[in-house]
Design a protein around this motif. Structure first.
Motif, short mmCIF file in Angstrom:
data_model
loop_
_atom_site.label_atom_id
_atom_site.label_comp_id
_atom_site.label_asym_id
_atom_site.label_seq_id
_atom_site.Cartn_x
_atom_site.Cartn_y
_atom_site.Cartn_z
N ASN A 60 11.28 11.35 -5.15
CA ASN A 60 10.37 11.13 -4.02
C ASN A 60 10.35 12.35 -3.11
O ASN A 60 11.40 12.78 -2.62
N GLU A 80 8.20 11.78 -9.08
CA GLU A 80 7.35 10.64 -9.40
C GLU A 80 6.43 10.25 -8.24
O GLU A 80 5.27 9.91 -8.47
N GLU A 81 6.95 10.31 -7.01
CA GLU A 81 6.16 9.90 -5.85
C GLU A 81 6.03 11.08 -4.88
O GLU A 81 7.04 11.61 -4.41
N ASP A 83 4.08 12.23 -1.36
CA ASP A 83 3.34 11.81 -0.18
C ASP A 83 3.19 13.02 0.74
O ASP A 83 4.19 13.55 1.23
N SER A 104 2.82 8.30 -8.51
CA SER A 104 2.17 7.90 -7.26
C SER A 104 1.88 9.14 -6.42
O SER A 104 2.77 9.97 -6.21
N HIS A 106 -0.03 10.19 -2.69
CA HIS A 106 -0.67 9.78 -1.44
C HIS A 106 -1.00 11.04 -0.65
O HIS A 106 -0.10 11.79 -0.26
#
Length: 407
Positions: A60, A80-81, A83, A104, A106
């Protein structure tokens, strides 16, 4: 850390100690940079010629409100993520240039971002969730049409408040796993792409565009649980919705050319929440709600417009309501006494009704446990004198009304 301008190689320690094959931060899974207003550079740990590894387990990464950041590392082999918000587009493009493992993404408030980097779209075949919010310069998703590698993986695509977005590729209907497709408040989107290819999979659909008609395939979305049609200023009609038997949440708002509700609403036996209004201002009254199934509806939100001076009387059919929202009925001066028949209504929300001055009597309102009042300029301290004042004293929500303050 407002004074930090650079994060140098010292952040990684002495990575040359022990050889070029040293693993840095071998266990770190999450990293955040937040509100570092003057941060300009974050240096990478190694030169491209070295063989060491940085952040091998990082899953993350979050970067928020680092508006001056110009350079950043791009070695995230297991990310993986991701933001990222309130940051320059060049920084976003640099970080994302070598990502291949995203599930993911964002993106919010990225300045000068006209489209998503092509390499990012092509190389992340496991991407499942893509959210893009408040990117004012975004014109299209991809610089070269349908160029992406997540045909079989993407489950959710959300785009909101992108003022310049004008094009969405028709290839979106080929996304084989798409269940959630939401586009909100994108006033320059010329047309909405076909959803025919994903109609049977979709569970949530939100549509905002400047087209006169809705996308092909809407009537085939038999698995939809939520449908939102909002900010469609040129929309003149909505197709029959009778086959959307799974629909629980329906929103039709801010469609200034729409003259009425779609056909088929009497077939929606699972409908729990209905938000409607903001239609053609030439209408002198709110469209009839008689076709709505009354037994299942729990939440009703009504948007009025300048001419309206009363609520639709057929609201009285909805005896299962627990929440009622009333907005923008600008000429309405008093709520009807028959609101007292709604013994099931526990929450009443009154917003932006410019001339509303009178509420029903205590007997009609005593079943409420919560009353929300926002921007009702005609309601002031004077109306709570005498009988109206006693209404507040006798009601269980009196703590919200005494003394009443107008926003």
């Amino acid at each position: 850390m407002d004074n930090v301008r650079s994060i140098g190689t010292e952040f990684y320690g002495d990575y040359n100690d022990g050889g070029y094959d040293k693993i840095l931060f071998p266990c770190l899974k999450s990293l955040e940079l937040v509100r570092m207003q003057n941060l300009v550079e974050r240096m990478d740990a190694m030169e491209p010629t070295t063989t060491g590894m940085v952040f091998p387990c990082l899953k993350n990464l979050s970067i928020s409100t680092c508006e001056q950041l110009e350079s950043a590392p791009c070695h995230f082999p297991s990310l993986e993520e991701f933001d990222i918000s309130q940051t320059k587009s060049t920084t976003f493009e640099k970080i994302s240039s070598k990502l291949t493992t995203l599930t993911s993404l964002h993106i919010s408030g990225i300045s000068e971002l006209a489209s998503l980097p092509e390499q990012l779209l092509k190389n992340n075949s496991s991407l499942m969730y893509l959210n893009i919010w408040f990117c004012d310069d975004l014109v299209s998703l991809s610089p070269h049409g349908d160029v992406w590698g997540f045909y079989t993986s993407l489950r959710s695509l959300q785009i909101s408040n992108c003022k310049k977005l004008s094009y969405l590729p028709d290839g979106l209907h080929t996304l084989r796993s798409l269940e959630n497709f939401e586009v909100r408040n994108c006033p320059n989107l010329r047309s909405f792409p076909s959803i025919k290819g994903v109609a049977l999979l979709l569970r949530t659909l939100a549509i905002s565009c400047s087209d006169e008609v809705l996308p092909i395939g809407l009537q085939s979305c038999i698995s939809l649980s939520s449908l939102e049609i909002d900010e469609c200023p040129n929309l003149i009609s909505i197709p029959n919705l009778q086959d959307l038997h799974s629909l629980s949440f329906l929103t039709i708002t801010s469609c200034k050319r729409l003259m009425g509700l779609p056909d088929g609403l009497d077939y929606l036996t699972r409908l729990k929440s209905l938000t409607i209004g903001g239609f053609c201002e030439e209408l002198d009254s709110f469209p009839s709600l008689s076709s709505i199934q009354p037994a299942s509806l729990e939440t009703l939100e009504l948007y009025g417009w300048a001419k309206l001076n009363s609520l639709p009387a057929d609201i009285q059919r909805f005896t299962a309501l627990t929440q009622l929202w009333i907005r923008n009925f600008d000429q309405m001066e008093a709520l009807p006494e028959w609101l007292g028949k709604f013994s099931s209504v526990r929450y009443l929300y009154l917003r932006e009704c410019k001339n509303l001055m009178y509420l029903p009597t205590a007997e009609a309102m005593q079943h409420l446990i919560y009353l929300h009042i926002f921007f009702l300029p005609q309601i002031n301290g004077k109306m709570w004198k005498g009988k109206r004042r006693r209404v507040a004293q006798n009601c269980p929500y009196s703590k919200y009304l005494s003394p009443l303050k107008t926003d």
